[in-house]
Design a protein around this motif. Structure first.
Motif, short mmCIF file in Angstrom:
data_model
loop_
_atom_site.label_atom_id
_atom_site.label_comp_id
_atom_site.label_asym_id
_atom_site.label_seq_id
_atom_site.Cartn_x
_atom_site.Cartn_y
_atom_site.Cartn_z
N MET A 1 0.44 -1.07 0.03
CA MET A 1 -0.13 0.32 -0.26
C MET A 1 1.19 1.12 0.29
O MET A 1 1.89 1.23 0.92
N SER A 2 0.47 2.22 -1.00
CA SER A 2 0.99 3.99 -1.05
C SER A 2 0.38 4.56 0.39
O SER A 2 -0.45 3.57 1.11
N ILE A 6 -2.74 3.84 2.31
CA ILE A 6 -2.33 3.43 4.29
C ILE A 6 -3.29 4.55 4.80
O ILE A 6 -3.71 4.77 5.90
N GLU A 7 -2.98 6.06 4.66
CA GLU A 7 -3.03 6.70 5.73
C GLU A 7 -5.54 7.08 5.14
O GLU A 7 -5.71 7.25 6.24
N SER A 8 -5.47 6.67 4.09
CA SER A 8 -6.44 6.63 3.83
C SER A 8 -7.90 5.55 4.82
O SER A 8 -9.11 5.41 5.61
N GLU A 9 -7.33 3.95 4.71
CA GLU A 9 -7.37 2.86 5.73
C GLU A 9 -7.16 3.31 6.82
O GLU A 9 -8.42 2.63 7.81
N LYS A 68 1.85 -3.61 10.60
CA LYS A 68 2.75 -3.81 10.29
C LYS A 68 3.65 -2.81 9.39
O LYS A 68 4.20 -3.54 8.82
N GLN A 69 3.51 -1.59 10.06
CA GLN A 69 4.33 -0.93 9.31
C GLN A 69 5.91 0.21 10.48
O GLN A 69 6.34 0.44 10.54
N MET A 70 6.02 -1.38 11.32
CA MET A 70 6.49 -1.14 12.58
C MET A 70 7.52 -2.20 12.62
O MET A 70 7.27 -3.58 12.32
#
Length: 185
Positions: A1-2, A6-9, A68-70
């Protein structure tokens, strides 16, 4: 994901969580004294959310999405409020669980921890509600005494009363799923 995806989700997830917290009765109004000793006109009862299977699953999915981003390898929670949250998130993220006791038990292993911890571990801690961040900050210090590092604290609701700044002082990033400002709109 861009990054924009990610921010939208994350924004979509925030709105879902706000609706779920209100629906399960976790947001209450009145006169309350918080764990920090502060007085408040509202109370966020995340125990209501963590005992409601649908809301707990939602919290676990949202926290696992953030994880998942960490760069972490263990999910931790402080007894009592953080334990059901960290357990659910551990299962959703498929990462080991560490429970941090508030005090050493006088029997058994006499450890402050339930689960394994090594000096090279990188933890994310789960909190129900953060106000000043004092209770989770104490747990972070105990974990760091082992040589392990707490890089992030995911809180279900940040009351926006200093926790972010207090945790930043320890080199820990606060990641709220929802802020009080969002929840009380």
């Amino acid at each position: 994901m861009s990054k924009p995806e990610i921010e939208s989700e994350i924004e979509t997830q925030k709105q879902e969580l706000i609706a779920a917290l209100k629906a399960c009765g976790a947001v209450r109004y009145g006169d309350f004294t918080l764990a920090s000793g502060k007085k408040s006109k509202y109370y966020i009862d995340i125990k209501k959310a963590s005992t409601d299977p649908k809301t707990l699953k939602l919290i676990a999915r949202q926290a696992a999405f953030r994880i998942k981003q960490m760069d972490v390898n263990i999910v931790a929670g402080v007894e009592l409020g953080g334990v059901p949250l960290a357990t659910a998130v551990s299962m959703e993220a498929d990462l080991p669980l560490l429970i941090v006791r508030k005090a050493v038990k006088g029997y058994g292993t006499k450890s402050r921890f339930v689960g394994d911890i090594k000096p090279e571990d990188r933890l994310v801690m789960l909190e129900d509600v953060t106000t000043s961040g004092g209770s989770v900050r104490d747990a972070i210090e105990v974990v760091r005494e082992t040589g392990a590092n707490v890089k992030y604290v995911i809180t279900v609701v940040d009351r926006e009363e200093g926790a972010r700044e207090n945790l930043n002082e320890t080199g820990t990033e606060l990641v709220p799923l929802v802020s009080a400002g969002d929840l009380l709109k």
